[in-house]
Design an enzyme around this catalytic site. Structure first.
Site, PDB file in Angstrom:
ATOM      1  N   ASP A 184      47.786  57.421  26.067  1.00  0.00           N
ATOM      2  CA  ASP A 184      48.334  57.962  27.307  1.00  0.00           C
ATOM      3  C   ASP A 184      47.503  57.731  28.407  1.00  0.00           C
ATOM      4  O   ASP A 184      48.037  56.914  29.378  1.00  0.00           O
ATOM      5  CB  ASP A 184      48.810  59.753  27.565  1.00  0.00           C
ATOM      6  CG  ASP A 184      50.312  59.369  26.372  1.00  0.00           C
ATOM      7  OD1 ASP A 184      51.025  58.676  26.082  1.00  0.00           O
ATOM      8  OD2 ASP A 184      49.866  60.345  25.511  1.00  0.00           O
ATOM      9  N   ASN A 223      51.367  60.314  22.061  1.00  0.00           N
ATOM     10  CA  ASN A 223      51.904  62.218  21.862  1.00  0.00           C
ATOM     11  C   ASN A 223      52.113  62.960  22.718  1.00  0.00           C
ATOM     12  O   ASN A 223      52.229  63.626  22.766  1.00  0.00           O
ATOM     13  CB  ASN A 223      50.149  62.581  21.238  1.00  0.00           C
ATOM     14  CG  ASN A 223      48.785  62.283  22.018  1.00  0.00           C
ATOM     15  OD1 ASN A 223      48.890  62.334  23.481  1.00  0.00           O
ATOM     16  ND2 ASN A 223      47.822  61.984  21.665  1.00  0.00           N
ATOM     17  N   GLU A 258      41.102  42.122  39.184  1.00  0.00           N
ATOM     18  CA  GLU A 258      39.458  41.791  39.457  1.00  0.00           C
ATOM     19  C   GLU A 258      38.796  42.654  38.021  1.00  0.00           C
ATOM     20  O   GLU A 258      37.685  42.373  37.445  1.00  0.00           O
ATOM     21  CB  GLU A 258      39.146  42.506  40.599  1.00  0.00           C
ATOM     22  CG  GLU A 258      38.873  41.083  41.389  1.00  0.00           C
ATOM     23  CD  GLU A 258      40.359  40.982  42.460  1.00  0.00           C
ATOM     24  OE1 GLU A 258      40.280  40.834  43.373  1.00  0.00           O
ATOM     25  OE2 GLU A 258      41.308  41.987  41.960  1.00  0.00           O
ATOM     26  N   HIS A 278      30.989  35.451  49.371  1.00  0.00           N
ATOM     27  CA  HIS A 278      30.942  35.619  50.755  1.00  0.00           C
ATOM     28  C   HIS A 278      30.474  37.005  50.775  1.00  0.00           C
ATOM     29  O   HIS A 278      31.476  38.074  50.958  1.00  0.00           O
ATOM     30  CB  HIS A 278      32.692  35.013  50.568  1.00  0.00           C
ATOM     31  CG  HIS A 278      33.904  34.451  50.809  1.00  0.00           C
ATOM     32  ND1 HIS A 278      33.778  33.336  50.147  1.00  0.00           N
ATOM     33  CD2 HIS A 278      34.247  33.985  51.807  1.00  0.00           C
ATOM     34  CE1 HIS A 278      34.210  32.423  50.019  1.00  0.00           C
ATOM     35  NE2 HIS A 278      34.606  32.551  51.110  1.00  0.00           N
ATOM     36  N   ASP A 305      37.763  37.289  58.675  1.00  0.00           N
ATOM     37  CA  ASP A 305      38.238  38.131  57.506  1.00  0.00           C
ATOM     38  C   ASP A 305      38.140  39.366  58.426  1.00  0.00           C
ATOM     39  O   ASP A 305      39.062  40.187  57.615  1.00  0.00           O
ATOM     40  CB  ASP A 305      38.571  37.743  56.562  1.00  0.00           C
ATOM     41  CG  ASP A 305      38.823  36.227  55.861  1.00  0.00           C
ATOM     42  OD1 ASP A 305      39.341  36.250  56.439  1.00  0.00           O
ATOM     43  OD2 ASP A 305      38.815  36.160  54.599  1.00  0.00           O
TER      44      ASP A 305
END
EC number: 2.2.1.1
Length: 661
Positions: free
Chosen positions: A160, A190, A413, A463, A471
């Site tokens: 899980d 479980n 990524e 970059h 940016d």
């Protein structure tokens, strides 16, 4: 396999429960929940369904088993022991002890039969997707109509916790889209996590989740029924759906210890206090670390059956090699070691005009390297057009074209990083992956595991500074390079011009004992002074003198990447007693002889300035208490790159001014 001895498998399952309980009790540390709850899954796989050879752990066509839920490591160690791998009872007794073969979480190289380093949840399922991808590549590249030398399955056991981690969604989405029908996921469902019952943190429909991304799903309600598990595996193995498979097994955590079974208390070592009564419940004798003669005899016979399959494959492999000498030579080349100097010879020198960004230089360098290393593959997190690491003579890796050398990981990524590790675990392909440097944080856990596992993967991160410009600070790394340098066994290379870039890529593609990260610019950079040979050879040593003083040495300027140019310009203004050192890879420089390091950074000259477009703290190890560091100890800003660089002091003028203070 036919004539299944269910009694023997059930006995073996219970005996692995005993081994796990005794090991955790002796160590006073560990996790009982999964080894006890999934024991029947282990019996179905290692005792019946998986094809492997414990005497040839790197057999090319073995089935892979990855324990994504790595905290349940005693599950794996117990089954490896029974299956004939070089994991002894003494090794199991040394569980979680200093320098043992049985560490707390499985570690690649440390334990025969461990296919991947796991423990951080979710990494293993993405590793398995990477391994399955590599198996598809190998089958596409080397199988012929007459000889199918690669037809194995990749099996991963998840819990899980693995499936709550976001990386799992990235990985299964990729697997479904690419129709990796050689992947079989066993989900130890479980309904319990460490803190509480899983219902307190998740309410999704696992069947619909996996079907929605293209998996074929089987639900085994009696997850501790060996017959049901074997049937489900065979259905998955022989499915004609062309889809990856998942078998959801409803199990009971810590099965065999009634006091904690089915509860979160069964996850760790809390059940140890009840193991004496559990031993009786399971029909085990009082003897600790007990394995019956019947169980050992069963696995000896099973190993003989597997040996027959192995020898049949060896005969097919010999026929294949004889019929396909060129393919055989190519396969053999996967294990050849390459020196950086030999790779570098494949790369022509760059014309000094026009000036180009190191990401563009990297693209130009990658092409001859990919021709020289035909089993290299290159991927990107939806940024091939920006990171420029596309192999131009290699098509895309797709279900219809498994020989494609360019992997479109999508905007995933974290899964990309862990899948790259999986491809490296497979061992036939040299893999690189790319994104913007600032997004390396999305895959940092996978980078760390690559370094820990000595995987020779290549990260091409572009970059790489506030020079990104418009940016803005969300996309401008300042702390990133220094933070990555903190990871042991990771070589970080930040080249300053195309010739340094050629050497940097050569180092990365030659390295066999760990990962290499290439930090490349978006913006164009001028060529440094000096010959191509000087710059390339200097880069191979991690750091070198770019500009030598012609008068008694007064000051040393040290920089990497885009800032070396400012040191060169500043030296012209400061006088002929200034030395400029380019240090593209501090890790590599630190590994040089003391004699070489002294020749570049003589201890007698304490007047030093380091310059890098990032946080300053890292560089004091090179400039000392008497030196200065020019860097960026704040986030960037949105503006043209040159304007941001100037505003934040990344100029030769600022360097000159500070040198005079």
């Amino acid at each position: 396999m036919s004539n299944i001895d269910f009694k023997a498998l059930e006995r073996a399952a219970n005996e692995t429960r005993g081994l796990s309980m005794d090991a955790v009790a002796k160590a006073a540390s560990g996790h009982l929940g999964l080894p006890l709850g999934s024991a029947e899954i282990g019996a179905a796989l290692f005792g019946n369904s998986l094809i492997y050879n414990p005497k040839d752990t790197r057999w090319l066509n073995r089935d892979y088993f990855v324990l994504s839920a790595g905290h349940g490591s005693m599950f794996l160690y117990s089954w490896l022991h029974l299956s004939g791998y070089d994991v002894s009872i003494e090794d199991i007794k040394n569980f979680r002890q200093l320098n043992s073969k049985t560490p707390g979480h499985p570690k690649f190289h440390d334990t025969p039969g461990v296919e991947a380093t796991t423990g951080p949840l979710g990494q293993g399922i993405a590793n398995a997707v990477g391994i399955a991808s590599a198996c598809k590549m190998a089958a596409g590249k080397f199988n012929t109509e007459q000889h199918q030398i690669f037809n194995q399955k990749v099996v991963v056991l998840v819990g899980d916790g693995c499936l709550q981690e976001g990386i799992s969604q990235e990985a299964i989405s990729f697997a479904g889209h690419h129709r990796l029908d050689n992947l079989i996921v066993f989900y130890d469902s479980n309904d319990v996590t460490l803190d509480a019952m899983a219902i307190e943190t998740q309410s999704e429909d696992a069947v619909k989740r996996f079907e929605s991304v293209g998996f074929e799903v089987q639900l085994v309600l009696e997850g501790n029924n060996i017959g049901s598990l074997i049937n489900a595996y065979q259905n998955a193995k022989h499915s004609k759906s062309g889809k990856p498979q998942i078998i959801i097994c409803k199990t009971t955590i810590a099965k065999g210890i009634p006091e904690v079974a089915g509860t979160n208390k069964g996850h760790g070592e809390a059940g140890v206090k009840f193991i004496d009564s559990a031993r009786k419940n399971l029909g085990l004798p009082e003897e600790k670390f007990f394995v019956s003669g019947e169980t050992r005899q069963y696995f000896e016979q099973h190993e003989k059956q597997l040996e027959k399959l192995y020898q049949e494959w060896q005969a097919t492999f010999a026929e294949w090699k004889s019929a396909n000498p060129k393919l055989a030579q190519l396969l053999e080349s996967a294990h050849e070691k390459h020196e950086a100097i030999d790779i570098m010879k494949q790369i022509p020198e760059f014309p000094t005009t026009p000036i180009i960004a190191t990401r563009k230089a990297g693209s130009d360098v990658l092409q001859p390297i990919s021709q020289y290393l035909p089993l290299s593959v290159s991927g990107s997190a939806d940024l091939h057009g920006s990171t420029l690491n596309y192999i131009k003579e290699g098509r895309d890796f797709t279900p219809a074209c498994p020989t494609g050398r360019n992997i479109k990981f999508g905007i995933r990524e974290h899964a990309m990083g862990a899948m790259m590790n999986g491809i490296a675990y497979h061992g036939l392909f040299k893999v690189s992956g790319a994104t913007f440097l600032v997004f390396s944080d999305y895959l940092r856990p996978a980078i760390r595991l690559a370094a820990l596992s000595h995987l020779p993967v290549v990260y091409i991160f572009t970059h790489d500074s506030v020079g990104v410009g418009e940016d803005g600070p969300t996309h401008q790394p300042v702390e990133t390079v220094s933070g990555l340098r903190m990871i042991p066994n990771l070589d970080v290379i930040r080249p300053a011009d195309p010739e340094e870039t050629a050497a940097a890529f050569s180092l990365a593609y030659a390295r066999a004992d760990g990962p290499t990260l290439l930090s490349l610019t978006r913006q164009n950079l001028p060529f440094l002074p000096g010959t191509a040979q000087k710059k390339r050879e200097g880069t191979l040593r991690g750091g070198y003198i770019v500009v030598s003083e012609t008068a008694p040495l007064r000051m040393i300027l040290i920089a990497t990447g885009s800032e070396v140019q400012h040191c060169v310009e500043a030296a012209k203004l400061l006088g002929d007693d200034i030395r400029v050192v380019s240090m593209p890879c501090t890790e590599l420089f630190d590994r040089q002889s003391n004699e070489y390091k002294q020749s570049v950074l003589p201890s007698g000259c304490r007047n030093r300035i380091a310059m890098e477009a990032g946080v300053t703290s890292f560089w004091y190890k090179y400039v000392g208490l008497d030196g200065k560091v020019i860097g960026i100890d704040r986030f960037g800003m949105s503006a043209p790159g040159n304007a941001v660089m100037k505003q934040l002091g990344m100029t030769s003028e600022n360097l000159v001014n500070i040198s005079k203070q």
